[in-house]
Motif scaffolding. Structure first.
Motif, PDB file in Angstrom:
ATOM      1  N   ARG A  19      -9.204 -45.363  25.525  1.00 35.85           N
ATOM      2  CA  ARG A  19      -8.000 -44.628  25.304  1.00 35.85           C
ATOM      3  C   ARG A  19      -6.998 -44.532  25.930  1.00 35.85           C
ATOM      4  O   ARG A  19      -6.632 -45.263  27.402  1.00 35.85           O
ATOM      5  CB  ARG A  19      -9.328 -43.391  25.767  1.00 35.85           C
ATOM      6  N   ALA A  45      -4.566 -40.250  26.942  1.00 35.26           N
ATOM      7  CA  ALA A  45      -4.896 -39.945  26.983  1.00 35.26           C
ATOM      8  C   ALA A  45      -3.426 -38.783  27.414  1.00 35.26           C
ATOM      9  O   ALA A  45      -3.519 -37.784  28.709  1.00 35.26           O
ATOM     10  CB  ALA A  45      -5.819 -39.265  27.988  1.00 35.26           C
ATOM     11  N   PRO A  46      -2.653 -38.661  26.648  1.00 30.29           N
ATOM     12  CA  PRO A  46      -1.722 -37.978  27.044  1.00 30.29           C
ATOM     13  C   PRO A  46      -1.878 -36.569  27.009  1.00 30.29           C
ATOM     14  O   PRO A  46      -2.536 -35.823  26.376  1.00 30.29           O
ATOM     15  CB  PRO A  46      -0.536 -38.522  25.816  1.00 30.29           C
ATOM     16  N   SER A  47      -0.858 -35.512  27.840  1.00 33.11           N
ATOM     17  CA  SER A  47      -1.050 -34.236  27.820  1.00 33.11           C
ATOM     18  C   SER A  47       0.390 -33.961  27.299  1.00 33.11           C
ATOM     19  O   SER A  47       1.692 -34.550  27.499  1.00 33.11           O
ATOM     20  CB  SER A  47      -0.665 -33.508  29.639  1.00 33.11           C
ATOM     21  N   GLU A  53      -4.833 -34.137  26.183  1.00 35.67           N
ATOM     22  CA  GLU A  53      -5.336 -33.788  27.203  1.00 35.67           C
ATOM     23  C   GLU A  53      -4.276 -31.886  27.304  1.00 35.67           C
ATOM     24  O   GLU A  53      -3.497 -32.587  28.319  1.00 35.67           O
ATOM     25  CB  GLU A  53      -5.476 -34.432  28.547  1.00 35.67           C
ATOM     26  N   TYR A  90      -8.119 -30.531  35.990  1.00 35.02           N
ATOM     27  CA  TYR A  90      -7.917 -32.546  34.952  1.00 35.02           C
ATOM     28  C   TYR A  90      -9.204 -33.630  35.935  1.00 35.02           C
ATOM     29  O   TYR A  90      -9.898 -34.149  34.294  1.00 35.02           O
ATOM     30  CB  TYR A  90      -6.774 -32.993  35.738  1.00 35.02           C
ATOM     31  N   VAL A 131     -11.340 -34.605  32.433  1.00 32.04           N
ATOM     32  CA  VAL A 131     -11.719 -35.816  31.965  1.00 32.04           C
ATOM     33  C   VAL A 131     -12.717 -36.796  32.192  1.00 32.04           C
ATOM     34  O   VAL A 131     -12.858 -37.487  31.489  1.00 32.04           O
ATOM     35  CB  VAL A 131     -10.420 -37.517  33.357  1.00 32.04           C
ATOM     36  N   ARG A 181      -5.276 -46.879  32.518  1.00 34.74           N
ATOM     37  CA  ARG A 181      -4.100 -46.250  33.153  1.00 34.74           C
ATOM     38  C   ARG A 181      -3.688 -46.420  34.554  1.00 34.74           C
ATOM     39  O   ARG A 181      -4.010 -47.468  34.284  1.00 34.74           O
ATOM     40  CB  ARG A 181      -4.966 -44.341  33.756  1.00 34.74           C
ATOM     41  N   LEU A 233      -3.243 -42.638  39.843  1.00 36.26           N
ATOM     42  CA  LEU A 233      -4.241 -42.155  39.504  1.00 36.26           C
ATOM     43  C   LEU A 233      -5.399 -43.265  39.928  1.00 36.26           C
ATOM     44  O   LEU A 233      -6.290 -43.319  40.117  1.00 36.26           O
ATOM     45  CB  LEU A 233      -4.453 -42.068  37.846  1.00 36.26           C
TER      46      LEU A 233
HETATM   47  N1  GLU Z   1      -2.695 -36.730  30.414  1.00 48.15           N
HETATM   48  C1  GLU Z   1      -3.131 -37.725  31.694  1.00 48.15           C
HETATM   49  C2  GLU Z   1      -1.840 -38.191  32.056  1.00 48.15           C
HETATM   50  O1  GLU Z   1      -0.873 -37.483  31.487  1.00 48.15           O
HETATM   51  C3  GLU Z   1      -3.853 -38.577  32.095  1.00 48.15           C
HETATM   52  C4  GLU Z   1      -4.703 -38.777  33.029  1.00 48.15           C
HETATM   53  C5  GLU Z   1      -5.810 -40.030  32.098  1.00 48.15           C
HETATM   54  O2  GLU Z   1      -5.510 -41.523  32.263  1.00 48.15           O
HETATM   55  O3  GLU Z   1      -6.982 -39.926  33.305  1.00 48.15           O
HETATM   56  O4  GLU Z   1      -1.376 -38.458  33.158  1.00 48.15           O
END
Ligand code: GLU
Length: 298
Positions: A6, A8-10, A42, A213, A217, A231, A235
């Motif tokens: 996936r 998963a952008p904010s 997100e 978060y 997540v 990712r 992270l």
């Molecule tokens: N929403 C997070 C971000 O934009 C991504 C989190 C993830 O990939 O675990 O950095």
């Protein structure tokens, strides 16, 4: 199991070259494995998320040639799932309310002891001021941040921390198919003590957010059947928190693939405010998706 990953952008700003790299890499890996690429929005931080940024995400990803199945998961529609998970952790006595603000925490930490890390994945490692004094009984408080008692949580997981091959102390493991910022790959071990010393009691429910978060997540990756999390390396350190939460909540741990970060000319990681590298800006200047791929090394 079908390879499922996936992006998963904010929706808190424009997607930049770093996001393009992450999304393209995940989508390419899914295609190469005959698997699935999913999108997740997100958007738990309602104060910073904006509908026009969400629209821009769909538009930029489409333009990059990325496709995903509908409907897209949006975290803002999953608050009851997050609350149920918090209640389960609360009922096990693993959470406590915390009334410290940033200034209180900085003052309590004072001068750091030599050799003891000061910062974890969420900033200053919480010194534990509220840990012993907060109540953990009765109904779960709703308007205060809730912290995870990480030492108690780790000690409750004898099936996560085991003597593994080539280890002399009890360690938990997760599989890394990419690399950490310093090049670690393969089976990544960590101990309960490392969690306590270098991460500390993370906030799992933020005031006015009702989640965090880290909590969201892991619940969402499990709900979407994610087998491979692709990712950025920023992270990597947080992954130990995610593995711990997965064990506490009875969720599977996916394979992690942390990738290189796209940096600016000065070597600094790109941030949302780096509008100069926004995909929309390159688009407006007439760049092609192929050129974006070349820029990020794909
Ligand atoms: N929403 C997070 C971000 O934009 C991504 C989190 C993830 O990939 O675990 O950095």
């Amino acid at each position: 199991m079908t390879f499922t990953t996936r992006f998963a952008p904010s929706p808190t700003g424009p997607l930049h070259l770093g996001h393009a790299y992450s999304a393209l890499l995940a989508s390419d890996m899914a295609a190469a494995e005959g698997g699935q690429f999913l999108l997740r929005i997100e958007d738990i931080d309602r104060s910073r998320c904006r509908p026009h940024w969400e629209e821009q995400i769909y538009d930029d990803l489409n333009w990059l040639g990325i496709t995903w199945p509908e409907p897209v998961m949006r975290q803002s529609s999953r608050m009851s799932t997050y609350e149920d998970a918090l209640k389960s952790l609360w009922s096990q006595g693993l959470l406590y309310p915390c009334s410290c603000n940033r200034r209180d925490i900085a003052a309590a930490v004072g001068a750091p002891q030599e050799g003891v890390p000061l910062h974890g994945p969420d900033g200053i490692i919480y010194p534990g001021t509220c840990r012993e004094v907060s109540t953990r009984t009765g109904s779960m408080p709703v308007n205060l941040p809730l912290r995870l008692d990480i030492s108690k949580a780790a000690n409750s997981l004898s099936n996560l921390f085991k003597i593994n091959a080539q280890q002399t102390v009890k360690t938990a493991l997760f599989e890394e198919s990419g690399a950490s910022p310093c090049g670690l790959t393969g089976q990544i071990p960590f101990t309960a003590k490392e969690l306590t010393d270098s991460i500390g009691d993370v906030v799992l429910s933020r005031r006015e957010m009702g989640t965090s978060y880290h909590l969201s997540v892991v619940l969402d990756d499990a709900a979407q059947g994610i087998t491979h999390v692709v990712r950025g390396q920023d992270l990597f350190e947080a992954t130990r928190i995610h593995v711990l939460l997965q064990a506490l909540l009875g969720l599977p741990t996916p394979v992690y693939h942390h990738h290189k970060l796209i940096r600016d000319d000065a070597g600094k990681r790109l941030a949302k405010r780096d509008d100069a590298r926004a995909i929309s800006k390159y688009r407006a200047e007439g760049a092609s998706a192929k050129q974006i791929r070349a820029m990020v090394g794909l």
